[in-house]
Design a protein around this motif. Sequence first.
Motif, PDB file in Angstrom:
ATOM      1  N   ASP A  33     -71.938 -23.709  54.421  1.00 13.06           N
ATOM      2  CA  ASP A  33     -71.799 -24.494  55.646  1.00 13.06           C
ATOM      3  C   ASP A  33     -70.998 -25.746  55.323  1.00 13.06           C
ATOM      4  OD1 ASP A  33     -73.554 -26.699  54.841  1.00 13.06           O
ATOM      5  OD2 ASP A  33     -75.235 -25.362  55.246  1.00 13.06           O
TER       6      ASP A  33
ATOM      7  N   ASP B  12     -67.465 -23.420  61.365  1.00 15.68           N
ATOM      8  CA  ASP B  12     -68.148 -22.154  61.157  1.00 15.68           C
ATOM      9  C   ASP B  12     -68.917 -22.165  59.845  1.00 15.68           C
ATOM     10  OD1 ASP B  12     -66.874 -21.257  63.446  1.00 15.68           O
ATOM     11  OD2 ASP B  12     -65.235 -20.305  62.340  1.00 15.68           O
TER      12      ASP B  12
ATOM     13  N   ARG C 223     -66.224 -15.401  58.234  1.00 14.67           N
ATOM     14  CA  ARG C 223     -66.699 -16.634  58.868  1.00 14.67           C
ATOM     15  C   ARG C 223     -67.354 -16.277  60.190  1.00 14.67           C
ATOM     16  NH1 ARG C 223     -65.420 -20.783  56.085  1.00 14.67           N
ATOM     17  NH2 ARG C 223     -63.584 -20.836  54.781  1.00 14.67           N
TER      18      ARG C 223
ATOM     19  N   HIS D  11     -69.788 -19.522  56.484  1.00 18.94           N
ATOM     20  CA  HIS D  11     -69.143 -18.419  55.777  1.00 18.94           C
ATOM     21  C   HIS D  11     -70.202 -17.601  55.053  1.00 18.94           C
ATOM     22  CE1 HIS D  11     -66.784 -16.629  52.399  1.00 18.94           C
ATOM     23  NE2 HIS D  11     -65.934 -16.421  53.382  1.00 18.94           N
TER      24      HIS D  11
END
Length: 152
Positions: A97, A79, A24, A81
């Motif tokens: 996202d 975050d 992440r 990934h």
Amino acid sequence: MNNEIAAPSRIGQPIGPAGHFAMRFSSTPRGARLARRLAGQRFDAWGIPYDCDAHHALTLIVVELAANAVQHGRVPGRDFHLALACDATTVRIEVTDTRTEGVPVAAMPTDLRDTGRGLLLVEHLADRWDWHPRPDGPGKTVWAEYVRSAGS
């Protein structure tokens, strides 16, 4: 208590024809840059050296998908990934996202702006790409597959 110090693991060692990487990153330009750098290191470790066309293409795909996650898929405090998978013939890149709005489309921009062409690059460089809703929560995953030639 054990006072022995473990030998550091060697990052960047070839791991054979298969490998996986997932991490992440903050949904910021800095997070996107870090994703690019770490992906480049993984590709090199998987036998796709820095100075070859395949490495340049794969890195550019990561750059475009990560930039889109930061610019268009950003939700404050969430975050994105990055997941990479490599086997003897194919490298798969996935960027997830948490924004549910917007469908990724590789459309030709209608004006002369310097932006809006990222997915066109991905479409040109990747052998396959698409997206799907994130199965475990809000958001979407955009993925691209690059088929390695015999020399890459």
